[in-house]
Design an enzyme around this catalytic site. Structure first.
Site: not given
Length: 298
Positions: A171, A21-25, A27, A145
């Site tokens: 969640y 998940g490293a393309n945004t936020g 990550g 989280s």
């Protein structure tokens, strides 16, 4: 000690970091910092076009790997490709996640949050672990989280929420599972003495993760975000410290220091009492092996 920042990251030259998940936020910010400090960073992402656009914004040695954590077939394919292209992996950062979507399932029929946030990462870690085991200083960092405390429980009688569905409950279950997995993995790794498992959480950070929140919850969330949220770059600091600080110990959990762990410098924090339940950790591990078909070399 002095407030820990990215300036404290040691030289990462010669190290390989795989980040989901490293393309945004969070990550993306994690990848950015590691690449700037010399690591070869693999952006393991579901949408490779977005991954390539993210990679183009980064400075350093960066590549993109297709990975859909909601599909065990994709996880196995990605692991095979990573094993083929990397003889060693120094850091596996299980960062990707989905938060409070409408009820839906993965390609394998698992509830989306449990399947993506926990089972996908469980399988990926197991399939890549032998690339880390003989690498001194290697680490598996899993992002949990504060949400694991929001009534979090592992619903073994209805893991996939087929009888009833709570967005927040599912969640919380997935984020508790991240911690149970980390602590059990560390216990299994400890006798080898080379690889450690660590967890982190970002506190309250401004990211796209809240996009699935129900409309009734959005006003409160927007207010909390406006008052207390920290930028994604700060939210990534607990992960970065867990991944790079030479003083980190296996089984530790890093999060923000201030405002009930909402924001602040990254420090060692405590997770819920339930997360330290060894019997619960071992039961979840056994169920996860059964559901994914993945067993570990430790």
């Amino acid at each position: 000690m002095t407030r820990w920042t990215t300036h404290h990251i040691p030289d990462q030259s010669g190290r390989t970091a795989v980040i989901t998940g490293a393309n945004t936020g969070l990550g993306f910010e994690t990848a950015k910092a590691l690449a700037e400090h010399g690591a070869h960073v693999v952006l393991a992402v579901r949408d490779t076009d977005k991954g390539k656009r993210a990679a183009a914004q980064l400075t350093g040695d960066v590549s993109v790997q297709e990975l859909d954590l909601g599909s065990l077939e994709s996880v196995r394919a990605a692991a095979a490709e990573l094993r083929g292209s990397h003889e060693r992996i120094d850091l596996l950062i299980n960062n990707a996640g989905v938060m409070t979507p409408p009820k839906s399932t993965t390609a394998d029929g698992f509830e989306l949050q449990f399947g993506t946030n926990h089972l996908g990462h469980f399988a990926l870690t197991g399939l890549l672990l032998d690339r880390l085991l003989d690498v001194p200083g290697s680490r598996v960092v899993t992002v949990s989280s504060n949400g694991h405390k929001m009534g979090g429980a592992i619903h073994f009688d209805d893991l996939q929420w087929e009888r009833s569905y709570s967005r927040i409950g599912a969640y919380a279950q997935s984020k508790l599972a991240n911690l149970l997995f980390t602590y059990e993995l560390q216990r299994r790794l400890a006798p080898r003495g080379t690889t450690i498992a660590v967890a982190a959480h970002p506190g309250t950070s401004s990211t796209e993760l809240v996009r699935h929140l129900p409309s009734l919850a959005r006003p409160v969330t927007e207010l909390v975000t406006k008052v207390a949220a920290q930028p994604a770059a700060d939210g990534a600091l607990p992960t970065l410290r867990a991944a790079t600080d030479p003083g980190v110990l296996g089984g530790q959990y890093y999060g923000p220091a201030n405002l009930a762990q909402w924001r602040g410098a990254p420090v060692v924090v405590a997770s819920s009492d339930q997360s330290y339940d060894i019997a619960l950790q071992q039961r979840l591990w056994a169920v996860s092996e059964e559901l994914t078909g993945v067993t570990f070399a430790v």
